[in-house]
Design an enzyme around this catalytic site. Structure first.
Site, short mmCIF file in Angstrom:
data_model
loop_
_atom_site.label_atom_id
_atom_site.label_comp_id
_atom_site.label_asym_id
_atom_site.label_seq_id
_atom_site.Cartn_x
_atom_site.Cartn_y
_atom_site.Cartn_z
N THR A 129 42.72 37.54 -17.57
CA THR A 129 42.49 38.96 -17.31
C THR A 129 43.48 39.84 -18.06
O THR A 129 44.70 39.64 -17.97
CB THR A 129 42.58 39.25 -15.81
OG1 THR A 129 41.61 38.46 -15.12
CG2 THR A 129 42.32 40.73 -15.52
N LYS A 154 39.04 38.59 -20.20
CA LYS A 154 38.29 39.50 -19.33
C LYS A 154 39.05 40.81 -19.25
O LYS A 154 40.19 40.85 -18.78
CB LYS A 154 38.12 38.89 -17.94
CG LYS A 154 37.45 39.83 -16.94
CD LYS A 154 37.20 39.14 -15.62
CE LYS A 154 36.75 40.12 -14.55
NZ LYS A 154 36.38 39.44 -13.28
N LYS A 156 39.68 44.63 -17.93
CA LYS A 156 39.46 45.59 -16.86
C LYS A 156 39.30 46.98 -17.48
O LYS A 156 40.18 47.46 -18.21
CB LYS A 156 40.65 45.58 -15.89
CG LYS A 156 40.78 44.30 -15.09
CD LYS A 156 39.64 44.12 -14.12
CE LYS A 156 39.87 42.94 -13.18
NZ LYS A 156 38.79 42.79 -12.18
N ASP A 181 34.89 43.98 -17.25
CA ASP A 181 34.67 44.27 -15.84
C ASP A 181 34.92 45.75 -15.60
O ASP A 181 36.06 46.21 -15.66
CB ASP A 181 35.60 43.42 -14.98
CG ASP A 181 35.35 43.60 -13.48
OD1 ASP A 181 34.43 44.35 -13.12
OD2 ASP A 181 36.09 42.98 -12.69
N LYS A 252 32.76 34.73 -5.58
CA LYS A 252 34.16 34.61 -5.19
C LYS A 252 34.20 34.14 -3.74
O LYS A 252 33.50 34.68 -2.89
CB LYS A 252 34.89 35.96 -5.31
CG LYS A 252 35.03 36.47 -6.74
CD LYS A 252 35.71 37.82 -6.78
CE LYS A 252 35.83 38.34 -8.19
NZ LYS A 252 36.36 39.73 -8.24
N CYS A 280 37.87 34.92 -8.87
CA CYS A 280 38.83 34.82 -7.79
C CYS A 280 39.59 36.14 -7.67
O CYS A 280 39.52 37.00 -8.55
CB CYS A 280 39.82 33.68 -8.03
SG CYS A 280 40.88 33.91 -9.49
N ASP A 302 36.33 32.48 -14.20
CA ASP A 302 37.45 33.43 -14.20
C ASP A 302 38.36 33.09 -13.03
O ASP A 302 38.38 33.76 -12.01
CB ASP A 302 36.90 34.86 -14.09
CG ASP A 302 38.01 35.90 -14.03
OD1 ASP A 302 39.09 35.65 -14.59
OD2 ASP A 302 37.79 36.97 -13.41
#
Length: 327
Positions: A129, A154, A156, A181, A252, A280, A302
């Site tokens: 992330t 990934k 944000k 995301d 998740k 998660c 992820d």
């Protein structure tokens, strides 16, 4: 047989910063549950779903309220009873996973076999992330992640200058695959147009662009990239209303409320011909043990929660060359 249930809250510091569209975190409070039959001890961990108003303290209260009801049953019956006694969320997740762990120890079977898997789990590529930040900061974080061996990033995003952020990450990690995301922040954007630009920058998937509850707006959307539901999808019962709107779901265990519910959600998504991502919250490797099994059939993984903390539990998962493997 009477089960003895102990639940506590542990605070773990984040490594550097963890920032998404809804805010930043410097530490995470984890609910840790131990269930003992007097001989064996099963453990589980959950992270409160803060966007749903959960807190670690409320999770402890939830567990305390059901302890007397469920503690007098054998483990499979306790786990079945738990599904109706607690709602989906971190409390049920921590307790459900502890019960699975206890049953595995009682029976002498590995957890993967107990869930019905026919072969042991294998190492998986996991996303890393990149927290929301300025383009320059995300460029630097992406470069560091790529140099550490992560080939899947990934990002944000928050709906403001996201194209600049993605372009900066692409420059920082030219060879990496990228997924993004939005954390429900794209309500004011033309999602199809945004997806067109991001595809040209090498993005492969978009996660939860719209606020949960606004999913119907995706009905007539022609997106060049697959869109996965996160905040809109918690349990198997959510799948029928999301099929045809999203191409996949992010499972998740904290959202679903444990391994039991996560397995049911995975099956429901498969039956609906939707792709699966397994993600998660911020967590230690204790929370990843069960998620790692669900992730064996996922298109996207992820599970970098432990890698985002300053330290992990002893004997935790290994993160090497962008891959996740048991210790």
């Amino acid at each position: 047989m009477t089960l003895h249930i102990n639940a506590t809250v542990e605070r773990w510091p984040v490594n550097g910063h963890f920032t998404i569209a809804r805010g930043a975190k410097k530490c995470v409070d984890l609910i840790v549950v131990a269930v003992s039959d007097g001989t064996h001890i099963g453990q589980g961990e959950g992270t409160a779903i803060y966007y749903r108003g959960e807190t670690a303290e409320e999770c402890l209260r939830q567990i305390a309220r059901v302890t007397d009801t469920i503690a007098a049953q054998d483990v499979p019956m306790t786990r079945a009873l738990l599904q109706s006694e607690l709602p989906p969320g971190a409390a049920r997740n921590a307790l459900d996973c502890a019960l699975w762990d206890l049953e595995a120890k009682q029976t002498g079977q590995p957890l993967w076999a107990l869930t019905g898997m026919i072969s042991p789990p294998t190492p998986l590529e996991t996303a890393f992330t990149i927290s929301l930040g300025t383009p320059d900061a995300m460029h630097a974080d992406a470069r560091t992640a790529a140099e550490s061996g992560y080939g899947l990033l990934k990002l944000k995003l928050n709906g403001d200058a996201d194209r600049d952020r993605v372009a900066a990450v692409r420059a920082g990690a030219p060879k990496a695959r990228i997924i993004v995301d939005a954390n429900e922040s794209w309500g004011a954007l033309d999602i199809a147009a945004e997806a067109e630009v991001l595809k040209m920058l090498g993005v492969a998937m978009i996660e939860q662009p719209l606020p949960a509850g606004q999913d119907a707006a995706l009905a007539n959307l022609s997106s060049p990239l697959p869109i996965f539901a996160d905040e809109s999808c918690h349990v198997a019962a959510d799948v029928p209303r999301l099929a045809g709107l999203y191409q996949g779901v992010n499972i998740k265990l904290d959202k679903a409320g444990g391994l039991t519910a996560a397995l049911a959600l995975s099956k429901a998504a498969e039956n609906a011909k939707m792709d699966i991502m397994v993600g998660c919250m911020l967590s230690t490797s204790l929370a990843i043990q069960a998620a790692f099994l669900v992730a064996q059939t996922a298109s996207w993984v992820d599970l970098d929660g432990p890698a985002l903390l300053q330290k992990d539990r002893p004997g935790g998962f290994r993160f090497a060359d962008g891959r996740l493997s048991p210790a």
